[in-house]
Design a protein around this motif. Structure first.
Motif, PDB file in Angstrom:
ATOM      1  N   LEU A  17       0.821  -1.205   0.000  1.00  0.00           N
ATOM      2  CA  LEU A  17       0.000   0.000   0.000  1.00  0.00           C
ATOM      3  C   LEU A  17       0.859   1.260   0.000  1.00  0.00           C
ATOM      4  N   VAL A  18       1.908   1.275   0.819  1.00  0.00           N
ATOM      5  CA  VAL A  18       2.796   2.442   0.841  1.00  0.00           C
ATOM      6  C   VAL A  18       3.505   2.593  -0.498  1.00  0.00           C
ATOM      7  N   ASP A  19       3.950   1.483  -1.102  1.00  0.00           N
ATOM      8  CA  ASP A  19       4.601   1.552  -2.401  1.00  0.00           C
ATOM      9  C   ASP A  19       3.638   2.070  -3.466  1.00  0.00           C
ATOM     10  N   LEU A  20       2.389   1.627  -3.410  1.00  0.00           N
ATOM     11  CA  LEU A  20       1.387   2.101  -4.365  1.00  0.00           C
ATOM     12  C   LEU A  20       1.177   3.602  -4.247  1.00  0.00           C
ATOM     13  N   LEU A  21       0.999   4.077  -3.022  1.00  0.00           N
ATOM     14  CA  LEU A  21       0.711   5.501  -2.827  1.00  0.00           C
ATOM     15  C   LEU A  21       1.924   6.380  -3.114  1.00  0.00           C
ATOM     16  N   ALA A  22       3.087   5.996  -2.587  1.00  0.00           N
ATOM     17  CA  ALA A  22       4.255   6.871  -2.681  1.00  0.00           C
ATOM     18  C   ALA A  22       4.969   6.769  -4.018  1.00  0.00           C
ATOM     19  N   CYS A  23       4.977   5.572  -4.635  1.00  0.00           N
ATOM     20  CA  CYS A  23       5.789   5.360  -5.833  1.00  0.00           C
ATOM     21  C   CYS A  23       4.972   5.272  -7.109  1.00  0.00           C
ATOM     22  N   THR A  24       3.877   4.525  -7.097  1.00  0.00           N
ATOM     23  CA  THR A  24       3.078   4.370  -8.314  1.00  0.00           C
ATOM     24  C   THR A  24       2.158   5.558  -8.534  1.00  0.00           C
ATOM     25  N   LEU A  25       1.427   5.965  -7.493  1.00  0.00           N
ATOM     26  CA  LEU A  25       0.493   7.091  -7.623  1.00  0.00           C
ATOM     27  C   LEU A  25       1.143   8.432  -7.311  1.00  0.00           C
ATOM     28  N   ARG A  26       2.370   8.422  -6.787  1.00  0.00           N
ATOM     29  CA  ARG A  26       3.088   9.656  -6.432  1.00  0.00           C
ATOM     30  C   ARG A  26       2.300  10.500  -5.441  1.00  0.00           C
ATOM     31  N   ARG A  27       1.810   9.855  -4.382  1.00  0.00           N
ATOM     32  CA  ARG A  27       1.063  10.541  -3.321  1.00  0.00           C
ATOM     33  C   ARG A  27       1.732  10.228  -1.984  1.00  0.00           C
ATOM     34  N   ALA A  28       2.971  10.668  -1.858  1.00  0.00           N
ATOM     35  CA  ALA A  28       3.722  10.378  -0.630  1.00  0.00           C
ATOM     36  C   ALA A  28       3.047  10.915   0.629  1.00  0.00           C
ATOM     37  N   PRO A  29       2.437  12.120   0.619  1.00  0.00           N
ATOM     38  CA  PRO A  29       1.766  12.579   1.851  1.00  0.00           C
ATOM     39  C   PRO A  29       0.664  11.642   2.309  1.00  0.00           C
ATOM     40  N   VAL A  30      -0.075  11.032   1.362  1.00  0.00           N
ATOM     41  CA  VAL A  30      -1.145  10.101   1.743  1.00  0.00           C
ATOM     42  C   VAL A  30      -0.548   8.837   2.339  1.00  0.00           C
ATOM     43  N   ALA A  31       0.639   8.448   1.864  1.00  0.00           N
ATOM     44  CA  ALA A  31       1.291   7.265   2.438  1.00  0.00           C
ATOM     45  C   ALA A  31       1.596   7.467   3.918  1.00  0.00           C
ATOM     46  N   GLY A  32       1.746   8.726   4.332  1.00  0.00           N
ATOM     47  CA  GLY A  32       1.970   8.986   5.751  1.00  0.00           C
ATOM     48  C   GLY A  32       0.821   8.514   6.620  1.00  0.00           C
ATOM     49  N   LEU A  33      -0.400   8.514   6.084  1.00  0.00           N
ATOM     50  CA  LEU A  33      -1.542   8.012   6.851  1.00  0.00           C
ATOM     51  C   LEU A  33      -1.413   6.515   7.095  1.00  0.00           C
TER      52      LEU A  33
END
Length: 791
Positions: free
Chosen positions: A134-150
């Motif tokens: 999930l973190v890889d999807l948000l931060a790397c694939t979707l480029r949503r690193a702030p959301v990965a913080g959740l």
């Protein structure tokens, strides 16, 4: 371009995986063997990161990246858990069996799960794999690193909510640093795609001018992160009502040395089953048998649990000396007083004050208040706890005789009806057991003794801490049932069940939680530890007050109160009048004397120290020292580079000039000839100041003629080395280089010089690597060709 993109993708993916794995260290408290899931998760994180980086750099669509990652990680997880990457046939059966055992263990054992039973690591591996993906999807694939913080926050919320305690300080700092790095890598890549302004040469971009720079992003991210971490660490020290617990200086619940008691019954089993026993407090007393040191009383029984209910603690009911008379104790009962000096360790934080019962005098620092109906002591002010506390008390031991207890009549008017209340819908089977076990006992006291003997000897009960926690109605029925899984438990179940059965018989009953048998550690000195924690029932009999019974089998509690082993003479139980203290002489319980305080509100934040918060301060100092050492790394690296180049020849000197101007914020004209670069650099030369350097010093070639001549000599050596067939002799230009460096610093502002010394861009900035790479393309020719840009 492809290689550069792959390196960028790999850096981002590895950072995401490493940050998630570090956050998953907070799950170590779930099991006594955390390496069984942390090791596999590290491998799975590398698989996810590597495969994801390759796929994304190959321009594979995002909707296809995740299934391919899931397939590879799933095969890896299957191999780790079943020995085969394809969970089919025997491997599939092994996988199902492994997960089933883990699920059964999770439902049966509290954290930390001991090593002697099937582990819960398969469930932790699968859960951690989902979070890594999930973190890889948000931060790397979707480029949503702030959301990965959740997601990272959710990783912390799981153990904090399930086990209790705070997050280890170094896990918090490392995860925060990883998250900030994620933000920087994502944003710097986005900015890097914009390129430089149109019509501007790469070497002419003024980093001090208006524009977007990755260095600014790094500085902002670092500044925000440093402030956030500092606030998270420092605020709880100065705001006692702030209930944010970031750090827990210990190994956490289940295995560490810190013990927190807020809800006594909930915390009891956790501390009884911790693998390592932990000393908690010492008492110095003239009492030859300082057993059953009470922490709290649970007086309310609902369908779900025993709890301490609401408490009335007016301001005048404080632990500052003499206590009120004992409720229900006849004046003719012989009594002996024993003085206690109690010293609590810093690792035992409780919002309840351990005392003997009954107690006639208590003097403790802080706002400790007692409930006159239970005579247990609650921390009234927020942040107050027993950690590091020293206090005194006088305990009263009553000479209670079985005959007097058997003569006791009705307790009506002496205690609150709360102590006989039962939840509606209590199963008939419970009432039948109470009546069946005690049907041959003529008096209420003898019925209480019959219940004690049934639990300890004749009922077929077994003491075992490896049972599910709980003391509500469902757990009560399961515990009392004569089945293969019934009649097995630890002191929580025995005390709770005994008190319920006593209430069924009409006897006022409650559950006490405290310490059982201490260890002698010196003359008149005793030590209580985590494994001494215990629960027992207290029943009320007019004339004797609240008296203790011990239903827990001898495997845990070796003895019973002496009055429960005495012979009771035959007599008419209604012939003797009660000698108990009449209700009109009872002390005021304070129904209107002060605020009503719930125990779960009292002492919130009680895990802190009582007194100066040394662990917090030492932790903050350690964090500051660690961060300071990290900040020194670029400076050390930069000084080492300069030291090597001073005596290494003109090319090394030229590289040192390039990095020095980069550190000072001066644009380096990449792609120009050495002579054109010379004309650019001398404009930034300044005159060395004899006294204090001005904030914005003047600069230009006329201010440092000696440095200009030194630079000319360096340039001449560079040109001969690059373009002459004979080349340069490679001898040191140390003096000329030092003169040029001094002139460059003399022409820069004080802030620029400080920045260059403490946070050199040539070490920490990507742009400095680009400068060196471009400069390296300028190479000498031995065939007469000139490859440098000369005009």
């Amino acid at each position: 371009m492809r290689g550069r993109d792959l390196s960028s993708q790999l850096a981002l993916a590895l950072t995401a995986a490493a940050t998630t794995w570090v956050a998953l260290l907070s799950w170590s408290g779930f099991t006594a063997q955390p390496g069984r899931f942390l090791g596999p998760l590290l491998l799975l994180g590398l698989v996810l990161a590597g495969l994801g980086a390759v796929l994304r750099s190959s321009r594979v669509p995002g909707w296809a990246v995740v299934p391919l990652q899931l397939l590879a990680a799933g095969a890896s997880a299957s191999f780790l858990l079943s020995g085969s990457p394809v969970p089919a046939g025997p491997a599939g059966e092994r996988l199902v069996e492994t997960l089933s055992d883990a699920w059964a263990t999770a439902g049966e054992y509290a954290a930390p799960v001991p090593a002697s039973v099937p582990g819960v690591h398969p469930l932790l591996i699968l859960g951690g794999l989902v979070l890594l993906l999930l973190v890889d999807l948000l931060a790397c694939t979707l480029r949503r690193a702030p959301v990965a913080g959740l997601v990272l926050l959710a990783i912390y919320a799981i153990p904090v909510g399930a086990v209790g305690g705070g997050v280890s300080w170094w896990v918090f700092v490392a995860t925060a640093a990883g998250f900030l790095t994620l933000l920087f890598l994502q944003e710097s890549e986005q900015v890097g795609r914009w390129g430089r302004p149109l019509g501007t040469d790469a070497g002419e971009v003024d980093p001090a001018g208006f524009g977007v720079r990755t260095g600014a992003i790094r500085g902002s991210a670092g500044g925000i992160g440093a402030v956030a971490i500092a606030l998270a660490v420092a605020l709880p020290l100065f705001i006692p009502t702030l209930q944010l617990q970031v750090f827990d200086f210990g190994r956490g619940p289940g295995g560490g040395s810190n013990i927190t008691i807020v809800n006594p019954m909930t915390d009891l089993r956790r501390d009884l089953t911790r693998p390592r026993d932990v000393p908690l407090l010492q008492v110095r007393t003239d009492d030859p048998d300082p057993t059953y040191l009470r922490i709290s009383v649970l007086n309310r029984f609902s369908s779900n649990e025993w709890s301490s209910g609401d408490r009335n603690v007016p301001p005048d009911q404080v632990a500052d000396g003499r206590m009120p008379p004992m409720v229900g104790v006849a004046s003719g009962v012989n009594r002996t007083n024993h003085d206690y000096e109690v010293r609590v360790g810093t690792n035992f934080a409780s919002s309840w004050l351990p005392t003997q019962a009954p107690v006639s005098r208590v003097r403790a620092p802080g706002d400790w208040r007692y409930d006159s109906s239970t005579m247990d002591f609650i921390a009234y002010e927020r942040g107050l706890s027993t950690a590091g506390l020293s206090y005194e008390m006088t305990a009263t031991k009553l000479d209670i005789q079985a005959a007097d207890l058997a003569r006791a009549t009705s307790s009506s008017g002496l205690v609150d009806r709360l102590f006989t209340e039962l939840p509606p819908g209590l199963p008939t089977s419970v009432r039948n057991i109470a009546n069946s076990v005690t049907r041959d006992a003529p008096t209420r006291f003898e019925k209480a003794v019959a219940l004690q003997n049934w639990f300890r000897r004749t009922g077929g009960f077994t003491y075992d801490t490896d049972v599910a926690a709980g003391n509500g109605t469902d757990e009560l029925v399961a515990f009392l049932s004569d089945t293969p899984t019934g009649r097995t438990g630890y002191c929580e179940q025995f005390a709770s069940a005994y008190a319920v059965l006593a209430r069924v018989l009409g006897i006022p009953a409650r559950v006490a939680v405290g310490f059982l048998e201490p260890r002698s550690v010196g003359p008149r000195t005793w030590e209580f530890s985590a494994h001494d924690l215990h629960a027992w029932p207290e029943l009320f009999f007019p004339g004797a007050g609240w008296v203790r019974f011990e239903p827990t089998p001898s495997g845990r509690a070796s003895s019973v109160p002496q009055y429960t082993t005495q012979e009771v003479p035959a007599f008419n139980p209604t012939a003797q009048p009660s000698t108990a203290q009449p209700s009109d002489q009872l002390p005021d319980r304070g129904e209107s004397g002060g605020p009503s305080l719930r125990p779960d509100e009292a002492g919130q934040g009680g895990s802190g120290e009582a007194g100066f918060p040394w662990p917090w301060v030492l932790g903050v100092l350690g964090a500051v020292v660690g961060i300071g050492l990290l900040l020194l790394v670029p400076r050390v690296v930069r000084r080492a580079r300069r030291g090597r180049r001073l005596d290494a020849g003109p090319e090394a000197a030229w590289r040192e000039l390039a990095e020095t101007v980069t550190d000072l914020g001066i644009p380096w004209p990449a792609g120009r000839s050495p002579r054109q670069t010379r004309h650019h650099l001398v404009e930034f030369f300044g005159a060395p100041a004899d006294g204090r350097r001005p904030e914005r010093p003047a600069h230009g070639p006329g201010l440092a003629p000696d440095a200009v001549l030194a630079l000319d000599r360096i340039v001449d050596r560079i040109e001969r080395g690059r373009y002459s067939r004979a080349g340069d002799d490679g001898c040191s230009v140390r003096a000329d280089l030092e003169a040029c460096l001094a002139a460059l610093e003399a022409g820069a502002s004080r802030a620029a010089v400080r920045r260059a010394h403490w946070w050199p861009r040539s070490v920490v900035s990507r742009r400095s690597r680009q400068v060196r790479d471009v400069d390296a393309e300028v190479s000498p020719t031995r065939d007469g060709g000139v490859v440098d840009h000369v005009g």
